[in-house]
Design an enzyme around this catalytic site. Structure first.
Site, short mmCIF file in Angstrom:
data_model
loop_
_atom_site.label_atom_id
_atom_site.label_comp_id
_atom_site.label_asym_id
_atom_site.label_seq_id
_atom_site.Cartn_x
_atom_site.Cartn_y
_atom_site.Cartn_z
N GLU A 205 0.82 -1.20 0.00
CA GLU A 205 0.00 0.00 0.00
C GLU A 205 0.86 1.25 0.00
O GLU A 205 2.05 1.22 0.32
CB GLU A 205 -0.96 0.01 1.19
N HIS A 240 8.12 0.81 12.75
CA HIS A 240 6.70 0.47 12.80
C HIS A 240 6.30 -0.16 14.14
O HIS A 240 5.23 -0.75 14.24
CB HIS A 240 6.31 -0.47 11.65
N ARG A 302 -8.18 -8.01 19.76
CA ARG A 302 -7.64 -8.41 21.07
C ARG A 302 -7.41 -7.16 21.90
O ARG A 302 -7.63 -6.04 21.45
CB ARG A 302 -6.31 -9.13 20.86
#
Length: 661
Positions: A205, A240, A302
């Site tokens: 992306e 990241h 979660r």
């Protein structure tokens, strides 16, 4: 009926900090707690805290914490009413959730259908697009051929992000700035995705410029209620991976919060979501947060690592809410009832070395102390004496601060980090403290590239020797040496054998003479000189200036005569120089010995003996703590020796490749 009456026992299918976190709430609610552990975690804090604990296998996660059959077998044997998966490992594994249900055990999380719908990034993006939620431009399809993905990257336009579809925590995620780097990045992302999640598929992306990472905490129950609990800003990242998180997001307006909250709750409703979940958005931060300037990235089905900042501003215990919903109860409040008070910030304290590219650091925690104070919370899974191993995430603790304002929260966090003591493995403690004080983070616009742009100012590069820390340790070593002399002298007076190294100055009535003290400081030889002025000792280090601040230095004793001097969060290891402990490779000045920078697994070797290589060429890849680290050639040369085989373990400092001329 109480939660404990409906779910009297809980098995925590996880380890470390999150296992301890779940156990604390479960015990407060009256649940019997059951832990599972690997051989590496036999003495871990969460094992000690649990009411019961069961060994499930060797250290590698694939043979223990990722082995669903073993965990379910323990749950049945122990009579667990429910299983809390924590985060990571099996927390987003739909098959595991189904297996729990089939065994009559409640899975503390969303239904398997929701995990499947949102668990893979490509499928999740397609789902929310149908609900008119904006997504980042890119390729999210099934075709995985390298040639095809390379062409899609060209179509999208560089820079691009390659992401493992089942990824999380920065694993399997690679930013690619140039076409010529695409193939290596793709291979690495696929390998990390396969190793960490059992799925090598990726998506590609567009990389959003000046990105802000803002996520919405959602909660749903089995009665159709879905709410959001405000947002968290996780823009301070490195590779990241989140470093500091906060709530609410700086610059967040009511309009943008409403738009993001609506998108997040609608996405959750679309899959019949139950329990805690987080919908992550990427926002264009160039002109502030806007209602039409954010895009869906993924949903984490979660509990998140950073959930404590949401708890701090809302006053809710999210683990308790998870258990309440798992027990079949309604949330008990509506969106209108949710409010936020003050500001909260969380810092992730890791065993890693910022001065060496944030390489993971392992070893025994010889000292570990955390402060207490107003608005401070510490979530940890280790204590002094524990060992940080290369097998799992290197987190030592989460340090959370809450204040009336953002400035107050950051001030409290910075002060708490300054009072924290960690000795043994290297940590990012000093780096975190500098982040809390960074002008651009506190007062200016910032995005996910902030750390990379300010890496030097944040101290994440090799630093000069800390002379004050060395001086403090040198005095400690000299005190020990003099104490040893006194003991020997006392023995001599009783008729015991003489010592050939008695220091005549120790018992002289004349003024003590200056003393040269050869030291090893972080592996390098350093000469210290000690002079006495009465009972006052002064240390000098030729060629180094000793500044003020010695009173702020903490000392912790390791083994083998090593003392760790901790100064402003930075650690310096000091010992008396041992001529028999010299690294002969380093002493010879060989620039051709390529060593493993940390304990880990040798996952790939790219060269063989006799092969010519050029400076910067990839030689091998070592994996530690779920991340890959590339070893490159320090110079041109010919490979004269290769040590080890792919798949084998390597120790920190072990030779991997040797280059000849």
């Amino acid at each position: 009926m109480t939660i404990a009456a409906k779910l009297p026992s809980i098995l925590i299918a996880n380890r470390g900090e999150i296992a301890c976190r779940v156990i604390r709430t479960a015990r407060r609610l009256g649940l019997r707690t059951i832990a599972v552990y690997s051989e590496a975690d036999a003495e871990a804090l969460f094992v000690q805290m649990a009411d019961e604990a069961y060994l499930i296998g060797p250290a590698p996660a694939r043979e223990s914490y990722l082995d669903a059959d073993k965990i379910l077998a323990v749950a049945k044997k122990a009579g667990a009413a429910c299983i809390h998966p924590g985060y990571g490992f099996l927390s987003e594994n739909a098959d595991f959730a189904e297996s729990c249900a089939a065994a009559g055990i409640v899975f503390v999380g969303p239904p398997a259908s929701a995990i499947r719908a949102m668990g893979l990034k490509d499928a999740a993006k397609a789902l929310v697009e149908k609900a008119s939620v904006p997504v980042v431009p890119g390729y999210h399809g099934a075709e995985q051929g390298a040639d095809f993905l390379r062409s899609e990257a060209r179509r999208i336009g560089y820079p691009v992000l390659i992401k493992a579809v089942a990824g999380g925590g920065g694993k399997g995620m690679k930013k690619v700035d140039r076409p010529e780097d695409f193939d290596d990045a793709l291979t690495s992302a696929q390998r990390e995705g396969q190793n960490a999640f059992g799925d090598a598929r990726v998506l590609v992306e567009k990389y959003v410029l000046s990105p802000r990472h803002v996520e919405i905490q959602v909660f749903g129950d089995s009665h159709g209620n879905v709410v959001h609990l405000y947002e968290r800003d996780c823009s301070l990242q490195r590779r990241h991976q989140k470093v500091i998180e906060e709530a609410p997001a700086p610059g967040m307006s009511a309009e943008v919060r409403a738009a993001m909250g609506k998108a997040a709750t609608e996405a959750a409703r679309a899959v019949g979501y139950v329990g805690a979940g987080t919908v992550e958005f990427i926002a264009d931060g160039r002109d502030g947060l806007k209602a039409d300037g954010f895009w869906f990235m993924e949903m984490n089905t979660r509990l998140q690592v950073e959930h404590p900042v949401t708890e701090a501003i809302t006053g809710l215990d999210l683990v308790e809410l998870q258990l309440k919903v798992a027990a079949g109860e309604p949330l008990g409040f509506t969106q209108a009832d949710v409010s936020a008070t003050g500001h909260a910030v969380e810092a992730r304290l890791y065993a890693e070395d910022p001065e060496k590219g944030f390489l993971p650091s392992t070893g025994k925690l010889w000292a570990l102390q955390f402060p207490e104070g107003e608005g401070i919370r510490i979530d940890t899974g280790v204590e002094a004496g524990d060992t940080v191993t290369p097998f799992y995430d290197p987190m030592i603790a989460k340090v959370i601060a809450h204040g009336t304002t953002r400035d107050e929260a950051l001030d409290r966090l910075g002060a708490a980090l300054g009072e924290t003591v960690v000795a043994g493995p290297r940590t990012n403690l000093a780096f975190l403290k500098k982040l809390t004080e960074a002008e651009g983070f506190r007062n200016g616009p910032f995005d996910t590239g902030f750390i990379d742009r300010n890496i030097s100012a944040l101290g994440a590069e090799p630093q000069p020797l800390d002379a004050a820390a060395v001086a403090a340790a040198a005095l400690q070593l000299e005190e020990e040496r003099q104490a040893a002399v006194m003991i020997v002298a006392a023995g001599r007076a009783e008729g015991e054998s003489r010592s050939a190294w008695l220091d005549p100055d120790a018992f002289s009535l004349m003024p003590r003479q200056p003393l040269g003290l050869p030291l090893t400081v972080d592996g390098e030889r350093v000469e210290a000189r000690i002079e006495w002025h009465g009972d006052d000792a002064r240390v000098s280090l030729p060629g180094h200036e000793i500044g003020e601040g010695e009173h702020e230095i903490a000392l912790a004793e390791g083994e083998g005569g090593i003392w760790f001097a901790l100064h402003h969060g930075r650690q310096t290891a000091v010992s008396l120089f041992d001529p028999f402990g010299v690294d002969l490779d380093a002493a010879a000045g060989s620039g051709g010995v390529v060593k493993a920078p940390m304990h880990g697994k040798l996952v790939a070797l790219f060269v063989a003996p006799g092969e010519a290589v050029t400076k910067g060429q990839r030689l091998a890849i070592v994996e530690a703590m779920k991340m890959e680290h590339v070893l490159t050639a320090p110079r041109d040369g010919t490979v004269s020796e290769v040590v080890g085989e792919p798949g084998g373990q390597v120790a920190e400092g072990a030779k991997v490749v040797v280059l000849g001329e």
